[in-house]
Scaffold this active site. Structure first.
Site, PDB file in Angstrom:
ATOM      1  N   TYR A  57      42.444  40.621  44.054  1.00  0.00           N
ATOM      2  CA  TYR A  57      41.866  40.839  42.721  1.00  0.00           C
ATOM      3  C   TYR A  57      42.695  40.203  41.626  1.00  0.00           C
ATOM      4  CZ  TYR A  57      45.033  44.790  41.431  1.00  0.00           C
ATOM      5  OH  TYR A  57      46.108  45.580  41.101  1.00  0.00           O
ATOM      6  N   CYS A  58      42.016  39.985  40.493  1.00  0.00           N
ATOM      7  CA  CYS A  58      42.639  39.491  39.269  1.00  0.00           C
ATOM      8  C   CYS A  58      41.947  40.191  38.101  1.00  0.00           C
ATOM      9  CB  CYS A  58      42.541  37.969  39.175  1.00  0.00           C
ATOM     10  SG  CYS A  58      40.854  37.337  39.038  1.00  0.00           S
ATOM     11  N   ARG A  59      41.944  39.585  36.939  1.00  0.00           N
ATOM     12  CA  ARG A  59      41.333  40.217  35.765  1.00  0.00           C
ATOM     13  C   ARG A  59      39.814  40.265  35.875  1.00  0.00           C
ATOM     14  NH1 ARG A  59      39.283  38.166  30.902  1.00  0.00           N
ATOM     15  NH2 ARG A  59      39.259  39.718  29.242  1.00  0.00           N
TER      16      ARG A  59
END
Length: 106
Positions: free
Chosen positions: A62-64
């Site tokens: 995951y990221c933003r």
């Protein structure tokens, strides 16, 4: 086609104790601001840490917003033969909207 998981699906996996690896590819300052757990390997350092990624179980990245994690997954699949990577659809922003509103947006 890239495999994706929604925030509610990931939360269910967490709550049921499923065996998977969760990787946060955001930068240090983003991680310090807010996170949903997992191991922290910033996108720029993923090449030096490929050996830390499991090949035996699902690895959820995951990221933003899902863009950088998607790039990481595409790269690892194309260049390192990974077949067990899953992108958190919408990233931490979607997690905040769909699962836990206490997770701060930025």
């Amino acid at each position: 086609m890239m495999k994706e998981i929604t925030g509610p699906e990931l939360k269910a996996k967490m709550e049921s104790g499923d065996d998977f690896q969760l990787i946060d590819v955001r930068e240090d300052n983003e991680r310090e601001f807010t996170n949903i757990g997992g191991e922290h390997i910033p996108m720029g350092k993923i090449m030096n840490n490929i050996d830390k990624l499991s090949r035996d179980k699902e690895v959820i990245i995951y990221c933003r917003s899902g863009g950088r994690s998607g790039q990481v997954i595409s790269f690892l699949e194309a260049n390192h033969g990974f077949t067990n990577l899953i992108n958190l659809k919408g990233g931490i922003l979607a997690w905040s909207d769909q699962v836990d509103s206490s997770i701060k947006k930025y």
